[in-house]
Motif scaffolding. Structure first.
Motif, PDB file in Angstrom:
ATOM      1  N   ALA A  64      79.900  91.320   4.008  1.00 52.14           N
ATOM      2  CA  ALA A  64      79.763  92.753   4.286  1.00 52.14           C
ATOM      3  C   ALA A  64      80.284  93.097   5.675  1.00 52.14           C
ATOM      4  CB  ALA A  64      78.305  93.173   4.133  1.00 52.14           C
ATOM      5  N   LEU A  65      79.936  92.281   6.673  1.00 51.17           N
ATOM      6  CA  LEU A  65      80.447  92.504   8.033  1.00 51.17           C
ATOM      7  C   LEU A  65      81.966  92.425   8.078  1.00 51.17           C
ATOM      8  CD1 LEU A  65      78.091  90.576  10.509  1.00 51.17           C
ATOM      9  CD2 LEU A  65      78.717  92.994  10.633  1.00 51.17           C
ATOM     10  N   GLN A  66      82.504  91.394   7.461  1.00 49.13           N
ATOM     11  CA  GLN A  66      83.956  91.226   7.463  1.00 49.13           C
ATOM     12  C   GLN A  66      84.646  92.406   6.790  1.00 49.13           C
ATOM     13  OE1 GLN A  66      85.219  87.353   6.002  1.00 49.13           O
ATOM     14  NE2 GLN A  66      83.414  86.389   6.878  1.00 49.13           N
ATOM     15  N   LEU A 209      87.767  97.096  -1.479  1.00 53.89           N
ATOM     16  CA  LEU A 209      87.944  95.907  -0.640  1.00 53.89           C
ATOM     17  C   LEU A 209      87.048  94.748  -1.074  1.00 53.89           C
ATOM     18  CD1 LEU A 209      88.243  97.577   2.872  1.00 53.89           C
ATOM     19  CD2 LEU A 209      90.028  96.289   1.680  1.00 53.89           C
ATOM     20  N   LYS A 210      85.869  95.043  -1.609  1.00 51.98           N
ATOM     21  CA  LYS A 210      84.976  93.959  -2.022  1.00 51.98           C
ATOM     22  C   LYS A 210      85.304  93.466  -3.427  1.00 51.98           C
ATOM     23  CE  LYS A 210      80.977  96.165  -4.216  1.00 51.98           C
ATOM     24  NZ  LYS A 210      79.534  96.479  -4.104  1.00 51.98           N
ATOM     25  N   ILE A 220      96.904  97.070  -7.069  1.00 48.79           N
ATOM     26  CA  ILE A 220      96.282  96.584  -5.838  1.00 48.79           C
ATOM     27  C   ILE A 220      97.184  96.995  -4.681  1.00 48.79           C
ATOM     28  CG2 ILE A 220      95.642  94.559  -4.472  1.00 48.79           C
ATOM     29  CD1 ILE A 220      94.904  93.131  -7.028  1.00 48.79           C
ATOM     30  N   ASN A 221      96.633  97.760  -3.743  1.00 44.28           N
ATOM     31  CA  ASN A 221      97.419  98.226  -2.604  1.00 44.28           C
ATOM     32  C   ASN A 221      96.954  97.644  -1.275  1.00 44.28           C
ATOM     33  OD1 ASN A 221      99.272  99.929  -3.991  1.00 44.28           O
ATOM     34  ND2 ASN A 221      97.655 101.461  -4.240  1.00 44.28           N
ATOM     35  N   SER A 225      88.530  90.948  -0.726  1.00 40.61           N
ATOM     36  CA  SER A 225      87.842  89.698  -1.055  1.00 40.61           C
ATOM     37  C   SER A 225      86.919  89.936  -2.241  1.00 40.61           C
ATOM     38  CB  SER A 225      87.032  89.206   0.145  1.00 40.61           C
ATOM     39  OG  SER A 225      86.018  90.147   0.467  1.00 40.61           O
ATOM     40  N   ASN A 226      86.146  88.927  -2.586  1.00 38.87           N
ATOM     41  CA  ASN A 226      85.163  89.077  -3.657  1.00 38.87           C
ATOM     42  C   ASN A 226      83.782  89.137  -3.024  1.00 38.87           C
ATOM     43  OD1 ASN A 226      83.629  89.076  -5.937  1.00 38.87           O
ATOM     44  ND2 ASN A 226      84.185  87.039  -6.618  1.00 38.87           N
ATOM     45  N   GLY A 227      83.269  90.344  -2.846  1.00 38.96           N
ATOM     46  CA  GLY A 227      81.971  90.517  -2.202  1.00 38.96           C
ATOM     47  C   GLY A 227      80.917  91.101  -3.109  1.00 38.96           C
ATOM     48  N   LYS A 228      81.138  91.065  -4.418  1.00 43.11           N
ATOM     49  CA  LYS A 228      80.252  91.753  -5.344  1.00 43.11           C
ATOM     50  C   LYS A 228      78.881  91.073  -5.459  1.00 43.11           C
ATOM     51  CE  LYS A 228      83.140  91.473  -8.796  1.00 43.11           C
ATOM     52  NZ  LYS A 228      84.267  90.778  -8.117  1.00 43.11           N
ATOM     53  N   MET A 229      77.843  91.886  -5.552  1.00 41.81           N
ATOM     54  CA  MET A 229      76.497  91.380  -5.777  1.00 41.81           C
ATOM     55  C   MET A 229      76.276  91.186  -7.275  1.00 41.81           C
ATOM     56  SD  MET A 229      72.755  93.078  -4.872  1.00 41.81           S
ATOM     57  CE  MET A 229      72.777  92.627  -3.134  1.00 41.81           C
ATOM     58  N   SER A 230      75.638  90.077  -7.641  1.00 43.66           N
ATOM     59  CA  SER A 230      75.369  89.804  -9.056  1.00 43.66           C
ATOM     60  C   SER A 230      74.204  90.646  -9.560  1.00 43.66           C
ATOM     61  CB  SER A 230      75.053  88.326  -9.265  1.00 43.66           C
ATOM     62  OG  SER A 230      73.703  88.047  -8.914  1.00 43.66           O
TER      63      SER A 230
END
Length: 370
Positions: A64-66, A209-210, A220-221, A225-230
């Motif tokens: 999340a910070l990144q 972005l996540k 995709i522009n 990353s892959n930051g998704k919550m399960s």
């Protein structure tokens, strides 16, 4: 007297039986991630609970910070504090930015606004303060500096879940605020995190972005990353929210006990709150001063010898870690206060289940050494 281990924290775990229906619903839905029903419910519930307009859920606070840094398209240098967990500055370095460490206020232990302007250069694009121990930064002073120099502000609010000032949630300050829902936090989703933002457009950007940068199935522009919550993490968060009043009440009780029984000990300084209207009692930091017979490390060892595991949050300061000292990807201004505090601070055990006998053990040892 019991000699059971007492750790610095313990994750909040509601009754397991109450989690089963959430799991059964996930099994029925057959959706485990990608913005499923549990994810959507938790977003709505957290916006209501925290009093914020938009929230973006993440698999952990570091990603999340990144992503917050990436979402604001920062470059060059970012002024921040060395008195924090390493994820704060790591998020900058991993985005190709240069952390610029300035000192902290000796009372609040937050980034000292009076030290910020001297560190601003033509390369500075943002400020990343930390609401240390859940105590709010001097948000008005930081905002004034940011406006004057046209800088963005990202608050690392990992400790500040539910904290409020006179105007409401402290998470509304800055361009973005970032939360951690790690297992040790006041509110947890096993692992997790979130970004708080104030506009629909920014939320949509963060959501892209996540999810690898996808605009739609074929487009995709930007690099994401892959930051998704399960769904499982989101479901646990929904259950956690049902118990927040109970958890916070327990923390408040522990906080009051420590204040009552430690404040009179010569050489022990309790780190004060920063004037917030609502606290979350996320940590209980004390400073071991020269008047106390033992050094901080000696007291830490005494507690550990008696199965009480306190923690030296934050020691060493970030700029003292080898990976920073041996490289040139950061700038270090005079951080004498942060360095001094890091050698005196000790966070005592803090979680709702601590009973009076536990607290008597902890305080009794500190008193006996005095």
């Amino acid at each position: 007297m019991s000699n059971k281990p007492i750790f610095v924290t313990r994750p909040n775990l509601p009754p397991l039986a109450e989690f089963i229906p959430y799991l059964e619903e996930i099994w029925e839905n057959k959706q485990l991630t990608n913005n499923g029903p549990m994810h959507q419910q938790l977003e709505k519930a957290l916006c209501k609970y925290l009093g914020v307009r938009y929230i973006c859920l993440f698999n952990n606070g570091t990603i999340a910070l990144q992503t917050a840094v990436q979402a604001l398209e920062l470059s060059g240098e970012v002024i921040t504090t060395p008195y924090s967990f390493v994820a704060t500055s790591h998020s900058l370095v991993l985005n190709g930015l240069k952390p610029v460490f300035v000192d902290i206020d000796p009372i609040t232990l937050n980034l000292d606004p009076s030290k910020i302007e001297a560190a601003i250069t033509p390369e500075t694009t943002a400020i990343m303060p930390v609401h240390c121990y859940g105590n709010p930064c001097d948000v008005n002073a930081i905002e004034a500096i940011a406006k004057k120099h046209n800088l963005k502000v990202i608050y690392d609010a990992a400790h500040a879940f539910g904290v409020e000032d006179d105007q409401g949630s402290v998470l509304r300050h800055g361009d973005l605020s970032v939360l951690s829902f790690h297992a040790t936090k006041v509110f947890n989703t096993f692992e997790g995190g979130a970004i708080i933002c104030s506009s629909k457009e920014m939320k949509e950007r963060i959501e892209r972005l996540k999810n690898f940068g996808y605009e739609n199935e074929l487009t995709i522009n930007t690099i994401g990353s892959n930051g998704k919550m399960s769904e499982v993490n989101a479901a646990f968060g929904l259950l956690q929210l049902n118990y927040m009043e109970k958890f916070l009440s327990g923390r408040s009780r522990v906080n009051s006990y420590y204040h009552k029984n430690l404040s009179s000990i010569d050489g022990i300084t309790i780190v004060p709150s920063a004037g917030q209207k609502t606290s979350n009692y996320s940590y209980f930091p004390i400073l071991i001063e020269d008047a106390y017979p033992l050094s901080r490390d000696e007291l830490d060892e005494l507690l550990k010898a008696n199965n009480i595991i306190a923690r030296r949050y934050f020691y060493p300061i970030i700029s003292e870690f080898n990976v920073y000292k041996k490289n040139t990807f950061f700038v270090n201004h005079d951080t004498a206060v942060a360095l001094n505090i890091s050698h005196k601070v000790l966070c005592l055990p803090m979680y709702p289940e601590l009973d009076e006998s536990d607290l008597e053990r902890i305080v009794g040892l500190i008193r006996s050494a005095a």
